[in-house]
Scaffold this motif. Structure first.
Motif, PDB file in Angstrom:
ATOM      1  N   LEU A  84     -23.241  42.922  -6.289  1.00  0.00           N
ATOM      2  CA  LEU A  84     -22.820  43.504  -5.015  1.00  0.00           C
ATOM      3  C   LEU A  84     -22.593  42.410  -3.988  1.00  0.00           C
ATOM      4  CD1 LEU A  84     -24.029  46.064  -6.411  1.00  0.00           C
ATOM      5  CD2 LEU A  84     -24.751  46.808  -4.136  1.00  0.00           C
ATOM      6  N   ARG A  85     -21.536  42.538  -3.213  1.00  0.00           N
ATOM      7  CA  ARG A  85     -21.332  41.622  -2.100  1.00  0.00           C
ATOM      8  C   ARG A  85     -20.395  42.232  -1.082  1.00  0.00           C
ATOM      9  NH1 ARG A  85     -17.230  36.880  -3.495  1.00  0.00           N
ATOM     10  NH2 ARG A  85     -15.878  37.920  -4.991  1.00  0.00           N
ATOM     11  N   SER A  86     -20.503  41.722   0.125  1.00  0.00           N
ATOM     12  CA  SER A  86     -19.581  42.039   1.208  1.00  0.00           C
ATOM     13  C   SER A  86     -18.744  40.787   1.464  1.00  0.00           C
ATOM     14  CB  SER A  86     -20.347  42.415   2.483  1.00  0.00           C
ATOM     15  OG  SER A  86     -21.186  43.528   2.260  1.00  0.00           O
ATOM     16  N   TYR A  87     -17.436  40.947   1.575  1.00  0.00           N
ATOM     17  CA  TYR A  87     -16.562  39.785   1.718  1.00  0.00           C
ATOM     18  C   TYR A  87     -15.325  40.176   2.517  1.00  0.00           C
ATOM     19  CZ  TYR A  87     -13.228  36.100   0.502  1.00  0.00           C
ATOM     20  OH  TYR A  87     -12.301  35.090   0.567  1.00  0.00           O
ATOM     21  N   VAL A  91     -16.176  45.325  -0.652  1.00  0.00           N
ATOM     22  CA  VAL A  91     -17.314  46.031  -0.067  1.00  0.00           C
ATOM     23  C   VAL A  91     -18.279  46.425  -1.172  1.00  0.00           C
ATOM     24  CG1 VAL A  91     -16.094  46.938   1.951  1.00  0.00           C
ATOM     25  CG2 VAL A  91     -16.044  48.218  -0.193  1.00  0.00           C
ATOM     26  N   PRO A  92     -19.586  46.489  -0.878  1.00  0.00           N
ATOM     27  CA  PRO A  92     -20.502  47.040  -1.870  1.00  0.00           C
ATOM     28  C   PRO A  92     -20.103  48.483  -2.165  1.00  0.00           C
ATOM     29  CG  PRO A  92     -21.685  46.224   0.065  1.00  0.00           C
ATOM     30  CD  PRO A  92     -20.241  46.145   0.377  1.00  0.00           C
ATOM     31  N   PRO A  93     -20.285  48.952  -3.376  1.00  0.00           N
ATOM     32  CA  PRO A  93     -19.852  50.317  -3.711  1.00  0.00           C
ATOM     33  C   PRO A  93     -20.683  51.410  -3.063  1.00  0.00           C
ATOM     34  CG  PRO A  93     -20.991  49.305  -5.569  1.00  0.00           C
ATOM     35  CD  PRO A  93     -20.820  48.229  -4.540  1.00  0.00           C
ATOM     36  N   ALA A  96     -18.625  53.819  -1.002  1.00  0.00           N
ATOM     37  CA  ALA A  96     -17.408  54.357  -1.630  1.00  0.00           C
ATOM     38  C   ALA A  96     -16.156  54.013  -0.836  1.00  0.00           C
ATOM     39  CB  ALA A  96     -17.533  55.879  -1.807  1.00  0.00           C
ATOM     40  N   LYS A  97     -16.041  52.748  -0.419  1.00  0.00           N
ATOM     41  CA  LYS A  97     -14.938  52.361   0.465  1.00  0.00           C
ATOM     42  C   LYS A  97     -13.857  51.497  -0.191  1.00  0.00           C
ATOM     43  CE  LYS A  97     -16.374  54.624   3.813  1.00  0.00           C
ATOM     44  NZ  LYS A  97     -15.764  55.941   3.803  1.00  0.00           N
ATOM     45  N   GLY A  98     -14.109  50.940  -1.378  1.00  0.00           N
ATOM     46  CA  GLY A  98     -13.182  49.953  -1.937  1.00  0.00           C
ATOM     47  C   GLY A  98     -11.752  50.433  -2.062  1.00  0.00           C
ATOM     48  N   LEU A  99     -11.516  51.460  -2.864  1.00  0.00           N
ATOM     49  CA  LEU A  99     -10.167  51.995  -3.053  1.00  0.00           C
ATOM     50  C   LEU A  99      -9.618  52.563  -1.760  1.00  0.00           C
ATOM     51  CD1 LEU A  99      -7.705  53.113  -4.538  1.00  0.00           C
ATOM     52  CD2 LEU A  99      -9.138  54.981  -5.384  1.00  0.00           C
ATOM     53  N   ASN A 100     -10.453  53.234  -0.999  1.00  0.00           N
ATOM     54  CA  ASN A 100      -9.992  53.863   0.234  1.00  0.00           C
ATOM     55  C   ASN A 100      -9.562  52.835   1.277  1.00  0.00           C
ATOM     56  OD1 ASN A 100     -10.614  56.725  -0.475  1.00  0.00           O
ATOM     57  ND2 ASN A 100     -12.670  55.895  -0.666  1.00  0.00           N
ATOM     58  N   ALA A 112     -15.451  49.561   7.998  1.00  0.00           N
ATOM     59  CA  ALA A 112     -15.858  49.975   6.650  1.00  0.00           C
ATOM     60  C   ALA A 112     -16.894  49.023   6.079  1.00  0.00           C
ATOM     61  CB  ALA A 112     -14.636  50.046   5.739  1.00  0.00           C
ATOM     62  N   GLU A 113     -16.735  47.734   6.334  1.00  0.00           N
ATOM     63  CA  GLU A 113     -17.731  46.755   5.891  1.00  0.00           C
ATOM     64  C   GLU A 113     -19.090  47.042   6.529  1.00  0.00           C
ATOM     65  OE1 GLU A 113     -17.638  44.303   3.732  1.00  0.00           O
ATOM     66  OE2 GLU A 113     -15.523  43.893   3.354  1.00  0.00           O
TER      67      GLU A 113
END
Length: 406
Positions: A284-287, A307-309, A312-316, A355-356
């Motif tokens: 997991l990481r935030s970048y 974003v960490p999962p 639930a923000k990655g795809l969005n 979102a991050e």
């Protein structure tokens, strides 16, 4: 330093090629690149997608599956929503849990919105299958992709396909090829921010019914755990593990035992066991790479941020990048309006950082950090107790979970 441009028809990588031409060269056939390609083609703008992997590999990648209304609205706008409508699970809420309480966050009551459970794998397949009839060309197994002259008004891309060196000239290049792709590297030095977390998620996917009708994010004495689903007959579970753990350390029976132990007190139904379709460990990481533009090259999706999962923000988040970038490219190519491209980075980053923040804060709240002790855990318990009794706190969480406005 970027390689210099080569003349059309000269040797590139040992072969001779006649350059192809398009208006937008898109690097990467993940959801970001595919959505961007469909949005451009819907406005009659030529584009070509270059993807390093095979179609079979791209369509088999296991990824997240919680879609904000921003993403589902985009798929419906494109008319690529038949399977989404038939198979997507509308979720009006989700749950935050500790060892002894479950807090339901009622998304519908608090925001009037919902999320939809529909796997990223399925979104990718739908977008690829719809490409030929929309005139969207995807070149799979495009190896050794390099970007050239991105600060000029004539950028181009070189790659190898079917054993031959090829060149693609374009007016603009969109880097949608993830953290390890060539696009971010072509930007060069930029403003970079990162937070690595001292644990990973061990996940299992199996064709078994979920143990609860809605997602459960649990902060237990043994660490974080997530009960989620891809359909009413396919479940996705995760547990927090040290970064030193390997998949080989977790035989299926051991993992199912651990999931039963963590979710039996919390879920509506027992955890049902079944053969694993996939088991993996993800760090997991935030970048954030804030330099999302250099000349005629623009970044979107995981090429610019991770974003960490947990939230639930990655795809969005990739979908919102693409909406902004598509609007900007269409304005420039259809109306010669440069303002959208000039403002793309600032507009995207405003939503990216929010979102991050949400993903970071939920990760902090729901995981046990190895370098923290009893005091920090008491702070987590106090905050979850506050969430349980505060409509205002639940509303703030719900607003972020369903997705902030574009």
């Amino acid at each position: 330093m970027l390689p210099r441009a080569r003349r059309a028809g000269t040797a590139i990588g040992g072969g001779v090629t006649k350059p192809a031409r398009t208006r937008v060269a898109i690097i990467g056939a993940g959801p970001a690149g595919l959505l961007l390609g469909h949005l451009l083609r819907a406005e009659g703008i030529d584009c070509i997608i270059l993807e390093r992997q095979s179609r079979a590999y791209v369509e088999s990648r296991i990824r997240a599956g919680v879609l904000e209304t921003v993403t589902t609205d985009l798929l419906r706008r494109l008319g690529i929503d038949a399977r989404l409508n038939a198979e997507g699970l509308v979720e009006d809420g989700f749950n935050l849990a500790t060892d002894d309480q479950v807090i339901r966050v009622d998304l519908k009551a608090l925001t009037g919105k919902h999320v939809t459970v529909y796997g990223q794998t399925e979104v990718t397949r739908d977008l690829i299958e719809a490409a030929p009839e929309r005139g969207l060309e995807i070149i799979f197994e495009a190896k050794d992709v390099e970007l050239h002259d991105i600060e000029s008004d004539a950028p181009f891309v070189t790659y190898v396909a079917d054993g031959a060196a090829r060149r693609l000239d374009a007016a603009f290049i969109a880097g949608c090829d993830g953290f390890h792709g060539p696009s971010r590297k072509a930007i060069g030095a930029g403003a970079e921010f990162e937070r690595a977390y001292p644990f990973g998620w061990l996940g299992i996917l199996a064709d078994v019914p979920p143990c609860h009708p809605e997602l459960i994010y649990a902060n237990t004495a043994d660490g974080f755990a997530l009960a989620s689903m891809r359909s009413r007959t396919r479940s996705r579970y995760y547990i927090q593990v040290p970064l030193t753990d390997r998949v080989e350390d977790w035989p299926e029976d051991r993992l199912w035992d651990e999931l039963e132990r963590r979710f039996t007190p919390l879920a509506d139904r027992p955890v049902v066991r079944g053969p694993a379709l996939e088991i993996s460990i993800a760090p997991l990481r935030s970048y954030v790479f804030e330099t999302m533009r250099r000349g005629r090259l623009f970044l979107a999706g995981d090429a610019a941020h991770i974003v960490p999962p947990t939230g639930a923000k990655g795809l969005n988040l990739a979908a919102s990048d693409v909406v902004y970038l598509a609007d900007a490219l269409i304005a420039r190519l259809a109306r010669d309006d440069e303002s959208g491209l000039a403002g793309y980075q600032a507009r995207a980053l405003e939503r990216i950082w929010k979102a991050e923040r949400f993903s970071w804060s939920l990760t902090r709240l729901m995981h046990r950090f190895p370098d923290e002790g009893a005091f920090e855990h008491r702070m987590q318990v106090a905050e979850l107790d506050y969430v349980a009794g505060s409509r205002a706190m639940q509303t703030a969480i719900a607003e972020n979970y369903v997705g902030l406005p574009l």
